[in-house]
Design a protein around this motif. Structure first.
Motif, PDB file in Angstrom:
ATOM      1  N   ALA A 250     -50.254 -61.388  13.151  1.00  0.00           N
ATOM      2  CA  ALA A 250     -49.594 -60.092  13.356  1.00  0.00           C
ATOM      3  C   ALA A 250     -48.549 -60.201  14.461  1.00  0.00           C
ATOM      4  O   ALA A 250     -48.596 -61.111  15.282  1.00  0.00           O
ATOM      5  CB  ALA A 250     -50.648 -59.047  13.739  1.00  0.00           C
ATOM      6  N   ALA A 251     -47.618 -59.271  14.454  1.00  0.00           N
ATOM      7  CA  ALA A 251     -46.600 -59.215  15.509  1.00  0.00           C
ATOM      8  C   ALA A 251     -47.295 -59.195  16.866  1.00  0.00           C
ATOM      9  O   ALA A 251     -48.323 -58.523  17.048  1.00  0.00           O
ATOM     10  CB  ALA A 251     -45.742 -57.970  15.334  1.00  0.00           C
ATOM     11  N   PRO A 264     -42.772 -62.504  16.537  1.00  0.00           N
ATOM     12  CA  PRO A 264     -41.957 -61.299  16.705  1.00  0.00           C
ATOM     13  C   PRO A 264     -42.280 -60.259  15.628  1.00  0.00           C
ATOM     14  O   PRO A 264     -41.968 -59.087  15.789  1.00  0.00           O
ATOM     15  CB  PRO A 264     -40.519 -61.819  16.541  1.00  0.00           C
ATOM     16  N   ALA A 265     -42.888 -60.748  14.534  1.00  0.00           N
ATOM     17  CA  ALA A 265     -43.248 -59.854  13.429  1.00  0.00           C
ATOM     18  C   ALA A 265     -44.421 -60.497  12.715  1.00  0.00           C
ATOM     19  O   ALA A 265     -44.770 -61.632  13.015  1.00  0.00           O
ATOM     20  CB  ALA A 265     -42.060 -59.723  12.466  1.00  0.00           C
ATOM     21  N   ALA A 266     -45.020 -59.783  11.767  1.00  0.00           N
ATOM     22  CA  ALA A 266     -46.105 -60.386  10.984  1.00  0.00           C
ATOM     23  C   ALA A 266     -45.540 -61.605  10.262  1.00  0.00           C
ATOM     24  O   ALA A 266     -44.402 -61.562   9.763  1.00  0.00           O
ATOM     25  CB  ALA A 266     -46.630 -59.374   9.979  1.00  0.00           C
TER      26      ALA A 266
END
Ligand SMILES: *Cc1c(COP(=O)(O)O)cnc(C)c1O
Length: 355
Positions: A250-251, A264-266
């Motif tokens: 996950a982020a 930084p993101a999923a």
């Protein structure tokens, strides 16, 4: 005490990492270096397990290609390949470091390189026989000093290869010609059958540097010792490893020791069975290194661990556990990115690789 298992598996299951060796490229590189050596023949430096490629793989291939002189460092390395080629084609670069080495080499029929008056005396004491001689023409590392080339003891040696070694063949510097002329001086002073000066880079310096035998190592195994060789030499080693696990993170989650990468993101990542204990060093951590799947590049995320490395699977989302990837390992680019030499990048590749 627990009993020994009665039935051990007869064969180990396949390893999750292997060093792909392009055997045809290795043979082709030797033929290229032999051709570039002009009137001289190319031998092969196969020390350090053939620069990490695997001496027992490289030596028979090189012999089949036409190579007849193999340079190793230690007795143990000579012993490792002695059943593969005639012992007299093997030359021991460190020479007889003690009487036991001298006795072993005599019995085995391996050539020793005489690097000092002490080694010359040791070899004669052990009974002598065909040997090579290394003259130090300016590298100030190992070898007979120029001041000793007139020693009477040298006249007692039965010298096959009279060699010297260039300190800066990979650069255009005046010391190359100085070393070449000292080597020629030694050739006039010490009776011998064949003369040898050039390593991989030295081969490109021209006929003056060729003598009768050249001693390439690095460029046999795909290293570009000088820019002139870039279009001639083919890569040989390809480190490959399997994906052990695909994970979804996950982020905001961190990857690996000290969370040096934060998602930084999923994203989907793959855990690869390759780490610094295999020679895939921490210098490839976050942003530097990548694995390749075909033409797709999968950047390393966070720190390389001892036995595993995590990569970004965004570019290849269909990859699953058991799929194989290849470490990006261009020697020239890798040397620039890592600050290591091409020599180190090759010799690092560890023993856990199936070859
Ligand atoms: C290692 C070595 C070579 C091979 O040098 P490369 O630069 O790898 O081609 C040749 N001669 C001697 C004495 C060496 O030690």
């Amino acid at each position: 005490m627990a009993p020994m298992p009665a039935d051990r598996p007869r064969q180990n299951p396949p390893a999750a990492l292997r060093l792909g060796i392009d055997r045809e490229a290795l043979a082709a590189n030797w033929r290229t270096l032999d051709r570039l050596s002009g009137a001289a023949c190319a031998g092969a430096a196969v020390k350090a397990d053939a620069y990490g490629i695997g001496a027992r793989i490289a030596v028979p291939l090189l012999w089949a290609a036409g190579c007849r002189d193999f340079f190793v460092t230690y007795v143990s390395e000579a012993a490792e390949i002695i059943d593969l080629v005639p012992p007299a084609s093997i030359s021991l670069l460190h020479g007889p470091l003690n009487p036991a080495d001298a006795a072993w080499a005599r019995e085995a029929g391996v050539r020793v390189v005489i690097n000092s008056p002490e080694q010359a005396a040791r070899w004669i004491e052990a009974g002598g026989g065909v040997c090579d001689v290394m003259v130090d023409s300016g590298i100030n590392r190992l070898g007979l000093p120029m001041s000793a080339i007139g020693d009477a003891m040298l006249q007692q040696l039965d010298v096959d290869v009279l060699m010297s070694h260039l300190a800066s063949a990979d650069e255009d510097v005046a010391s190359n010609a100085v070393q070449c002329s000292r080597w020629n001086e030694a050739r006039r002073a010490v009776p011998h059958r064949r003369a040898s000066l050039a390593n991989s880079a030295g081969i490109t310096l021209g006929a003056d540097y060729h003598g009768d035998l050249t001693r390439p190592g690095l460029s046999l195994y795909g290293g570009i010792a000088r820019a002139e060789l870039a279009s001639e030499i083919r890569p040989v080693a390809r480190p490959m490893a399997a994906i052990m696990q695909v994970r979804h993170i996950a982020a905001g989650e961190g990857v690996g020791y000290n969370s040096k990468f934060i998602a930084p993101a999923a994203m989907q990542v793959g855990v690869i069975a390759l780490g610094y204990a295999d020679g895939y060093l921490r210098c490839w951590s976050s942003g530097k290194g990548a694995m390749l799947h075909g033409t797709r590049r999968l950047p390393v995320l966070g720190r390389v661990s001892m036995d595993m490395t995590v990569v970004d699977l965004t570019a290849a989302p269909e990859l699953r556990e058991g799929d194989w990837v290849e470490a990006e390992y261009d020697l020239v680019e890798g040397a620039k990115a890592s600050g290591l030499s091409q020599y180190e990048l090759l010799t690092l590749l560890g023993r856990r690789f199936a070859r």
